[in-house]
Write a protein that holds these residues in place. Structure first.
Motif, PDB file in Angstrom:
ATOM      1  N   THR A 162       0.838  -1.213   0.000  1.00  0.00           N
ATOM      2  CA  THR A 162       0.000   0.000   0.000  1.00  0.00           C
ATOM      3  C   THR A 162       0.862   1.247   0.000  1.00  0.00           C
ATOM      4  OG1 THR A 162      -1.691  -1.205   1.258  1.00  0.00           O
ATOM      5  CG2 THR A 162      -1.869   1.195   1.187  1.00  0.00           C
ATOM      6  N   ILE A 184       5.531  10.558   4.162  1.00  0.00           N
ATOM      7  CA  ILE A 184       4.836  11.139   3.015  1.00  0.00           C
ATOM      8  C   ILE A 184       5.360  12.536   2.716  1.00  0.00           C
ATOM      9  CG2 ILE A 184       2.842  12.336   4.027  1.00  0.00           C
ATOM     10  CD1 ILE A 184       2.512   9.822   1.198  1.00  0.00           C
ATOM     11  N   GLU A 232       1.312   4.249  -2.972  1.00  0.00           N
ATOM     12  CA  GLU A 232       1.110   5.670  -2.692  1.00  0.00           C
ATOM     13  C   GLU A 232       2.358   6.478  -3.008  1.00  0.00           C
ATOM     14  OE1 GLU A 232      -0.734   6.966   0.818  1.00  0.00           O
ATOM     15  OE2 GLU A 232      -2.145   5.303   0.921  1.00  0.00           O
TER      16      GLU A 232
END
Length: 223
Positions: free
Chosen positions: A52, A213, A56
Motif C-alpha cells: 500500500t 509522506i 502511494e
C-alpha cells in the motif's frame, strides 16, 4: 601422520570433539525460509502495508528512480517501530529526541537540495516563485519560499518529537496522580489511560506516515 587411511572419516579424531556431526545439518542453512514456514497473518499484514505504501509513494514520486520507494518505506518502518516500542514501560522512546528525528530529516532534505540544485537548477528557481504571483510581490515570495524551504527539516523533526513527547508526558502526569485517588477515581483514571494509550498508538502510526509522506513530497519537488 595419518595412522589409518580411513581416519579422516572418524568424527572424534579432529579436535577430539563430536561436533563434526553438526556439519550434517549445514545444508538446512541454504534452504529458503518458505520451505519451513507458511506465511503467518503478521507476514500478510506487513506485506499489505508495504505494498500500500509502495503504491502511494510511487504515485507521488513517479517512475524517476527505480526502487526509490524502498527508502521511504524503510523510513516509515523505522519510525513506527520506535514509536510503538516507546509505548511499553521502561523502554526508551528514541523518536521523542531531536537528535534522532533531525538525524533522519536533515540528511534527507540536504540530499534532495543538493541533487535538485545541481541537476535541475532552473526547476528549483521556478519553485521559488509560485505561478500567478504579481511582479511586485516576487521578491517577497522568493524570501518566503526560501525560508519555508530551509525550515523543512526542522518542522519534520520537531513535529515527530513534539507529538511523541506530548502523549507520553500526558500519560505520565495522569499516572502519577494514581496513589492520591480513591477507588472510583482510579477506575476512571485506568479507563482514561487506556483511551490515551489507544490514541498514542494511532499517533505513532500517523506521525510515521506523515514523516514518510512529507519526505516523499519534498523528494518529488526536486525532479
Amino acid at each position: 601422520m595419518m595412522t589409518n587411511l580411513f581416519s579422516s572419516f572418524d568424527p572424534s579424531t579432529y579436535l577430539n570433539t563430536s561436533l563434526n556431526w553438526l556439519s550434517t545439518f549445514l545444508g538446512l542453512m541454504f534452504l529458503p525460509t518458505m520451505y519451513w514456514l507458511i506465511p503467518s497473518r503478521y507476514n500478510f499484514i506487513w506485506n499489505k502495508i508495504i505494498m500500500t505504501l509502495h503504491k502511494e509513494f510511487k504515485v507521488l514520486l513517479g517512475n524517476n528512480i527505480k526502487g526509490s520507494t524502498l527508502i521511504f518505506i524503510s523510513l516509515f518502518s523505522l519510525i513506527v517501530f520506535n514509536n510503538f516500542l516507546g509505548l511499553f514501560p521502561y523502554i526508551f522512546t528514541s523518536t521523542s529526541h531531536l537528535i534522532l528525528t533531525l538525524s533522519l530529516s536533515l540528511p534527507l532534505w540536504l540530499s534532495f537540495m543538493i541533487y535538485g540544485w545541481i541537476n535541475n537548477t532552473m526547476h528549483m528557481f521556478t519553485h521559488l516563485v509560485p505561478q500567478g504571483t504579481p511582479p511586485v510581490l516576487m521578491p517577497f515570495m522568493v524570501c518566503i519560499e526560501t525560508m519555508s524551504n530551509i525550515i523543512r527539516p526542522g518542522t519534520l523533526a520537531v513535529r515527530l518529537a513534539a507529538n511523541m513527547i506530548a502523549g507520553h508526558l500526558l500519560m505520565t502526569l495522569l499516572g502519577n496522580t494514581g496513589p492520591m485517588l480513591n477507588l472510583v477515581l482510579i477506575n476512571v483514571l485506568i479507563i482514561t489511560q487506556l483511551l490515551l494509550l489507544l490514541l498514542e498508538s494511532a499517533v505513532a502510526i500517523i506521525q510515521s506516515y506523515v514523516f514518510a509522506i512529507l519526505s516523499t513530497l519534498y523528494s518529488s519537488e526536486v525532479n
